[in-house]
Design a protein around this motif. Structure first.
Motif, PDB file in Angstrom:
ATOM      1  N   LEU A   1      -2.024  -8.433   0.367  1.00 54.55           N
ATOM      2  CA  LEU A   1      -0.582  -8.522   0.309  1.00 54.55           C
ATOM      3  C   LEU A   1      -0.066  -7.381  -0.564  1.00 54.55           C
ATOM      4  O   LEU A   1      -0.636  -7.106  -1.618  1.00 54.55           O
ATOM      5  N   GLY A   2       0.940  -6.705  -0.144  1.00 50.46           N
ATOM      6  CA  GLY A   2       1.471  -5.588  -0.909  1.00 50.46           C
ATOM      7  C   GLY A   2       0.960  -4.234  -0.464  1.00 50.46           C
ATOM      8  O   GLY A   2       1.421  -3.200  -0.953  1.00 50.46           O
ATOM      9  N   ALA A   3       0.021  -4.214   0.463  1.00 51.36           N
ATOM     10  CA  ALA A   3      -0.550  -2.947   0.915  1.00 51.36           C
ATOM     11  C   ALA A   3       0.502  -2.069   1.582  1.00 51.36           C
ATOM     12  O   ALA A   3       0.515  -0.851   1.398  1.00 51.36           O
ATOM     13  N   VAL A   4       1.401  -2.678   2.351  1.00 50.44           N
ATOM     14  CA  VAL A   4       2.446  -1.906   3.022  1.00 50.44           C
ATOM     15  C   VAL A   4       3.400  -1.317   1.987  1.00 50.44           C
ATOM     16  O   VAL A   4       3.770  -0.146   2.066  1.00 50.44           O
ATOM     17  N   GLU A   5       3.779  -2.111   1.019  1.00 53.67           N
ATOM     18  CA  GLU A   5       4.675  -1.616  -0.034  1.00 53.67           C
ATOM     19  C   GLU A   5       4.028  -0.461  -0.789  1.00 53.67           C
ATOM     20  O   GLU A   5       4.671   0.544  -1.076  1.00 53.67           O
TER      21      GLU A   5
END
Length: 58
Positions: free
Chosen positions: A41-45
């Motif tokens: 989670l947060g990889a795209v950000e």
């Protein structure tokens, strides 16, 4: 393998930001790719932040 997946996500994020903005539809596609690659989670950000601050090597 995670490193390869993160690099791939960053590369397609650069493409999404080629026009200077990531549209909602592009963001949804990036989220889907991250999910399919089993990234945290947060990889795209993280990829968006990195890609916005670093020009791709040509």
């Amino acid at each position: 393998m995670d490193r390869l997946h993160c690099n791939y996500l960053t590369a397609i994020t650069w493409a999404a930001l080629a026009d200077g903005v990531a549209l909602e539809a592009e963001r949804q596609k990036l989220d889907r790719v991250a999910t399919l690659l089993h990234l945290l989670l947060g990889a795209v950000e993280d990829a968006l932040t990195y890609a916005a601050g670093v020009a791709p090597a040509r």
